[in-house]
Write an enzyme that holds these catalytic residues in place. Sequence first.
Site, PDB file in Angstrom:
ATOM      1  N   TYR A  53       0.830  -1.217   0.000  1.00 44.69           N
ATOM      2  CA  TYR A  53       0.000   0.000   0.000  1.00 44.69           C
ATOM      3  C   TYR A  53       0.853   1.250   0.000  1.00 44.69           C
ATOM      4  O   TYR A  53       0.472   2.260  -0.607  1.00 44.69           O
ATOM      5  CB  TYR A  53      -0.996  -0.039   1.174  1.00 44.69           C
ATOM      6  N   GLN A  86     -15.056   1.918  -6.674  1.00 46.30           N
ATOM      7  CA  GLN A  86     -14.330   0.806  -6.051  1.00 46.30           C
ATOM      8  C   GLN A  86     -12.865   1.207  -5.839  1.00 46.30           C
ATOM      9  O   GLN A  86     -12.110   0.482  -5.203  1.00 46.30           O
ATOM     10  CB  GLN A  86     -14.383  -0.436  -6.946  1.00 46.30           C
ATOM     11  N   VAL A  88      -9.537   3.246  -4.645  1.00 44.45           N
ATOM     12  CA  VAL A  88      -9.083   3.800  -3.354  1.00 44.45           C
ATOM     13  C   VAL A  88      -8.254   5.068  -3.566  1.00 44.45           C
ATOM     14  O   VAL A  88      -7.785   5.678  -2.617  1.00 44.45           O
ATOM     15  CB  VAL A  88      -8.286   2.721  -2.568  1.00 44.45           C
ATOM     16  N   HIS A 104     -14.383   0.572  -1.313  1.00 45.32           N
ATOM     17  CA  HIS A 104     -13.275  -0.288  -0.893  1.00 45.32           C
ATOM     18  C   HIS A 104     -12.216   0.462  -0.104  1.00 45.32           C
ATOM     19  O   HIS A 104     -11.095  -0.010   0.012  1.00 45.32           O
ATOM     20  CB  HIS A 104     -12.647  -0.969  -2.123  1.00 45.32           C
ATOM     21  N   THR A 171     -14.786  -0.976 -14.947  1.00 45.50           N
ATOM     22  CA  THR A 171     -14.738  -2.062 -13.968  1.00 45.50           C
ATOM     23  C   THR A 171     -15.105  -3.367 -14.665  1.00 45.50           C
ATOM     24  O   THR A 171     -16.009  -3.419 -15.482  1.00 45.50           O
ATOM     25  CB  THR A 171     -15.672  -1.831 -12.762  1.00 45.50           C
TER      26      THR A 171
HETATM   27  N1  APR Z   1     -10.745   3.244 -19.569  1.00 41.60           N
HETATM   28  C1  APR Z   1     -11.859   2.537 -19.199  1.00 41.60           C
HETATM   29  N2  APR Z   1     -11.820   1.244 -18.805  1.00 41.60           N
HETATM   30  C2  APR Z   1     -10.608   0.652 -18.791  1.00 41.60           C
HETATM   31  C3  APR Z   1      -9.414   1.301 -19.170  1.00 41.60           C
HETATM   32  C4  APR Z   1      -9.521   2.669 -19.560  1.00 41.60           C
HETATM   33  N3  APR Z   1      -8.437   3.383 -19.928  1.00 41.60           N
HETATM   34  N4  APR Z   1      -8.378   0.427 -19.040  1.00 41.60           N
HETATM   35  C5  APR Z   1      -8.911  -0.736 -18.596  1.00 41.60           C
HETATM   36  N5  APR Z   1     -10.250  -0.612 -18.461  1.00 41.60           N
HETATM   37  C6  APR Z   1     -11.228  -1.599 -17.976  1.00 41.60           C
HETATM   38  C7  APR Z   1     -10.872  -3.040 -18.230  1.00 41.60           C
HETATM   39  O1  APR Z   1     -11.330  -3.451 -19.505  1.00 41.60           O
HETATM   40  C8  APR Z   1     -11.634  -3.734 -17.094  1.00 41.60           C
HETATM   41  O2  APR Z   1     -12.972  -4.010 -17.468  1.00 41.60           O
HETATM   42  O3  APR Z   1     -11.274  -1.450 -16.570  1.00 41.60           O
HETATM   43  C9  APR Z   1     -11.628  -2.698 -15.975  1.00 41.60           C
HETATM   44  C10 APR Z   1     -10.634  -3.008 -14.874  1.00 41.60           C
HETATM   45  O4  APR Z   1     -11.073  -4.168 -14.210  1.00 41.60           O
HETATM   46  P1  APR Z   1     -10.290  -4.643 -12.906  1.00 41.60           P
HETATM   47  O5  APR Z   1      -8.813  -4.577 -13.156  1.00 41.60           O
HETATM   48  O6  APR Z   1     -10.901  -5.936 -12.481  1.00 41.60           O
HETATM   49  O7  APR Z   1     -10.592  -3.518 -11.817  1.00 41.60           O
HETATM   50  P2  APR Z   1     -11.920  -3.361 -10.958  1.00 41.60           P
HETATM   51  O8  APR Z   1     -13.109  -3.840 -11.711  1.00 41.60           O
HETATM   52  O9  APR Z   1     -11.935  -1.964 -10.457  1.00 41.60           O
HETATM   53  O10 APR Z   1     -11.656  -4.348  -9.716  1.00 41.60           O
HETATM   54  C11 APR Z   1     -12.633  -4.330  -8.699  1.00 41.60           C
HETATM   55  O11 APR Z   1     -11.223  -5.773  -7.369  1.00 41.60           O
HETATM   56  O12 APR Z   1      -9.146  -6.291  -6.595  1.00 41.60           O
HETATM   57  C12 APR Z   1     -10.328  -5.693  -6.268  1.00 41.60           C
HETATM   58  O13 APR Z   1     -10.641  -4.060  -4.647  1.00 41.60           O
HETATM   59  C13 APR Z   1     -10.139  -4.261  -5.918  1.00 41.60           C
HETATM   60  O14 APR Z   1     -11.613  -2.414  -6.346  1.00 41.60           O
HETATM   61  C14 APR Z   1     -10.970  -3.531  -6.952  1.00 41.60           C
HETATM   62  C15 APR Z   1     -11.981  -4.574  -7.373  1.00 41.60           C
END
Ligand code: APR
Length: 227
Positions: A53, A86, A88, A104, A171
């Site tokens: 972190y 989601q 931080v 989160h 997401t």
């Molecule tokens: N613009 C928009 N979307 C994007 C971009 C961008 N430049 N780059 C990547 N993405 C999309 C990806 O296609 C994917 O669908 O963002 C998403 C990222 O997904 P994750 O990496 O799974 O992140 P997230 O959904 O926020 O994860 C949720 O998981 O690990 C835990 O607590 C953590 O808050 C997090 C939660």
Amino acid sequence: MKKLVVLTGAGVSQESGLRTFRDMGGLWEEYDVMDVATPEAWARNPELVNRFYNDRRRQLYECEPNAGHRGLAELEKYFDVHIITQNVDDLHERAGSNKVLHLHGELKKVRSTANPNLVYELDGWELKLGDTCEKGSQLRPHIVWFGEAVPAMDEAIELVEQADIFVVVGTSLNVYPAAGLLHYTHDDVPVYVIDPERPPVYRDGVVFIEEKAGAGVDKLKKMLLQP
Ligand code: APR
């Protein structure tokens, strides 16, 4: 003003230089979640968790909000915008969004290990083992780890149930309960999803904007404001 509720994930901060979790090169490719993002990991190896972190917090200080964050903040001129994130990081706030709900936790905050209600803004990027709360207990990252409750969930559900428009940005909709928020929208509420990859959305009538956040939010704004 119509209530516009936005659920964001790591993708909205990707163009600011912050890594996502599950994309190519994502954080979970380099770290095992079980080693850095669970209460058991903190009990087993607080040095490793704290370093994870601290590294992310230090990087955050070198990042700026991007056009996606700024575009969402600008929509406050036309809508009652509520961001449920989601993430931080504090990039939504730094872009000017005034209503941001963190599901989160928040990287720039720390809290007492003795009393979760004792939350503090961390001065600088580095939390040290030995830094204690006012009760003398070790401070920990103010992050919701896997397996921990999501205290803001009830408030988030209420916001989504009141939404006139619902937007999802960046997401993968992999992690519950956050990913389940989409299902609290009323059937007649328009839903927009901004993401270069289509996340799994099981709902009719969703408008997919297959763009990165910066370009996608700009397209969304044109769609929402067209007469
Ligand atoms: N613009 C928009 N979307 C994007 C971009 C961008 N430049 N780059 C990547 N993405 C999309 C990806 O296609 C994917 O669908 O963002 C998403 C990222 O997904 P994750 O990496 O799974 O992140 P997230 O959904 O926020 O994860 C949720 O998981 O690990 C835990 O607590 C953590 O808050 C997090 C939660």
